[in-house]
Scaffold this motif. Structure first.
Motif, mmCIF file in Angstrom:
data_model
loop_
_atom_site.group_PDB
_atom_site.id
_atom_site.type_symbol
_atom_site.label_atom_id
_atom_site.label_comp_id
_atom_site.label_asym_id
_atom_site.label_seq_id
_atom_site.Cartn_x
_atom_site.Cartn_y
_atom_site.Cartn_z
ATOM 1 N N PHE B 20 0.815 -1.200 0.005
ATOM 2 C CA PHE B 20 -0.033 -0.035 0.159
ATOM 3 C C PHE B 20 0.724 1.057 -0.236
ATOM 4 O O PHE B 20 0.613 2.315 -0.799
ATOM 5 N N GLU B 21 1.854 1.268 0.929
ATOM 6 C CA GLU B 21 2.810 2.378 0.714
ATOM 7 C C GLU B 21 3.531 2.486 -0.527
ATOM 8 O O GLU B 21 3.730 3.802 -1.010
ATOM 9 N N ALA B 22 4.006 1.356 -1.066
ATOM 10 C CA ALA B 22 4.698 1.485 -2.370
ATOM 11 C C ALA B 22 3.816 2.190 -3.333
ATOM 12 O O ALA B 22 4.222 2.739 -4.135
ATOM 13 N N VAL B 23 2.632 1.800 -3.172
ATOM 14 C CA VAL B 23 1.407 2.264 -4.576
ATOM 15 C C VAL B 23 1.381 3.668 -4.303
ATOM 16 O O VAL B 23 1.508 4.459 -5.369
ATOM 17 N N GLN B 24 1.192 4.065 -2.887
ATOM 18 C CA GLN B 24 1.026 5.576 -2.759
ATOM 19 C C GLN B 24 2.192 6.420 -3.188
ATOM 20 O O GLN B 24 2.203 7.595 -3.318
ATOM 21 N N SER B 25 3.365 5.704 -2.892
ATOM 22 C CA SER B 25 4.702 6.695 -3.170
ATOM 23 C C SER B 25 5.125 6.315 -4.752
ATOM 24 O O SER B 25 6.184 6.967 -4.923
ATOM 25 N N ALA B 26 4.509 5.744 -5.503
ATOM 26 C CA ALA B 26 4.952 5.419 -6.852
ATOM 27 C C ALA B 26 4.914 6.674 -7.639
ATOM 28 O O ALA B 26 3.772 7.378 -7.446
ATOM 29 N N ASP B 27 5.309 6.852 -8.772
ATOM 30 C CA ASP B 27 5.064 7.969 -9.733
ATOM 31 C C ASP B 27 4.180 7.471 -10.490
ATOM 32 O O ASP B 27 3.269 8.273 -11.223
ATOM 33 N N LEU B 28 4.092 6.163 -11.011
ATOM 34 C CA LEU B 28 3.294 5.350 -12.011
ATOM 35 C C LEU B 28 2.584 4.210 -11.512
ATOM 36 O O LEU B 28 3.563 3.317 -10.904
#
Lengths: 269, 269
Positions: B20-28
């Motif tokens: 979830f954190e990785a999705v929220q901090s992703a550029d795309l």
């Protein structure tokens, strides 16, 4: 209500959002860390992160006297374990006891090493046969060192159908976490004795610390025991059977296997 | 950086906190839903819940022209799939392409149906053999209806070693999601033709909607096709091999299997 929750692979942030919410809204949070264990966290860290006190259950609390189950008759109880939930017979037994007591149960799943190995190795799920565990050798009543041959037999059995074998490594209170190198040395010792070619010219895949940022995957010939220097626990081992081209390519490009693995496949495959 | 993230089993809240954190901090944020699919959510719901736009990739974007991979050279890209990550060959291939392009990759695991079935059925992981898929019958060029016999052969092969078989059911763009009843009818049709006893007096375990609050698990004799009325998709099937007592007890008490399953075990086991 008793909710079984799988914590996932490595640390306190591998739990699902659903699981996290269930922990936070539970009346009581129980955990057992003897059938599996999260290497990347501690109970104290989990308590701080989940903002809930965690009651640790020992083997006897789970298997002999699960008095705490009574609480689930009137309260929302969660029961945390590493990996996916209900991975061990003990958990199934606990769920049956709860249902016998009229307690409603449900499961919230987490990531499991049994599926993580597919992605980490590039070896395909449907090409695995039966899995097996390697125990530490023990000393018999006649003072002989005994190395169990079941893992060798299972690998051989799977190989005869071209199937891969997932090999779980022993965790012992005194001897600690078995490494991939130790496991390979035991398998090679059995090969030396039986000479059935199960470990001869075979590739092995060692995986360490799945689910962490420091995950490592190494593929090499099984007799290159020293090549499998994977660092700290937990380790797990795969002995591949017949490889598809894409599997061989994954082992070479993602796990450093010798490039000769790619020979023998037709061009354009 | 390209991060492969497994979404887990059913809806947008089955992702891990880490994912979830990785999705929220992703550029795309990219997603493919053709190798697997979350029944309990939609891309719109996921976008709202994750508060990120999601770019859906079709088969050709993943397998033929993954131009979007270029973005991972300079940006943080996440690639979402149902279940655990990298479950299909396609994903392994994509990861190899990315590594060939000099892109760093990492995996964030999610719950997988391949391990969820152990907890849901009470059948033990290490007692499963090779898994198999049942495809819908097709019509040959000579206009014959063809029912693939591979699943029957795999179940037979596993049974000979007392092992359980996990049976994935077909998903077809036109014919939809195969049900457990349909799968059993196909296996019984092969039994009728081959008469090798693979499906005779056998227990089957049907599981529907794993990971949801509406999960169902039913165990009964395989020829009681109508007993396996599991409701909506996704379904999955297990044909157990030899049962341990605790496995039989779990099937009877947690999945409604006939109590006669418990006969034949010694007292006190």
């Amino acid at each position: 209500m008793l909710t079984f929750i799988g914590l996932g692979l490595f640390d306190e942030r591998d739990i699902s959002l659903k699981g996290f919410e269930a922990v936070q809204s539970a009346d009581l949070v129980y955990l057992e860390f003897y059938t599996s264990y999260l290497m990347g966290t501690t109970i104290e860290k989990m308590e701080a992160f989940y903002n809930r006190p965690i009651l640790r259950l020992m083997r006897e609390d789970v298997e002999q006297n699960p008095d705490w189950l009574e609480n689930a008759k009137t309260q929302n109880i969660v029961f945390l374990t590493g990996g996916d939930t209900m991975a061990s017979t003990t958990h199934v037994d606990l769920r049956i006891r709860a249902e016998d007591m009229g307690i409603e149960t449900r499961l919230i799943h987490g990531a499991s090493i049994t599926s993580a190995v597919f992605g980490l190795s590039g070896l395909q799920n449907y090409r695995f046969g039966k899995s097996v565990s390697i125990p530490f050798p023990y000393v018999s009543s006649r003072k002989n060192r005994v190395v169990t041959e079941t893992p060798y037999d299972t690998i051989k059995f799977n190989q005869e159908s071209g199937l891969h074998t997932l090999v779980f490594l022993d965790i012992d209170r005194e001897r600690g976490y078995m490494t991939v190198s130790e496991a390979l040395a035991l398998l090679l010792e059995i090969e030396e004795k039986r000479q059935e070619g199960v470990m001869k010219d075979r590739i092995a895949v060692g995986i360490a610390r799945a689910g962490s940022d420091d995950v490592r995957v190494i593929a090499d010939f099984a007799d290159q025991v020293n090549a499998f220097d994977l660092g700290g626990p937990l380790h797990i081992l795969i002995i591949p059977g017949r490889l598809h081209f894409i599997e061989a390519e994954a082992l070479v490009k993602l796990a450093g296997a010798p490039a000769c693995l790619l020979q023998g496949f037709s061009d354009g495959l």
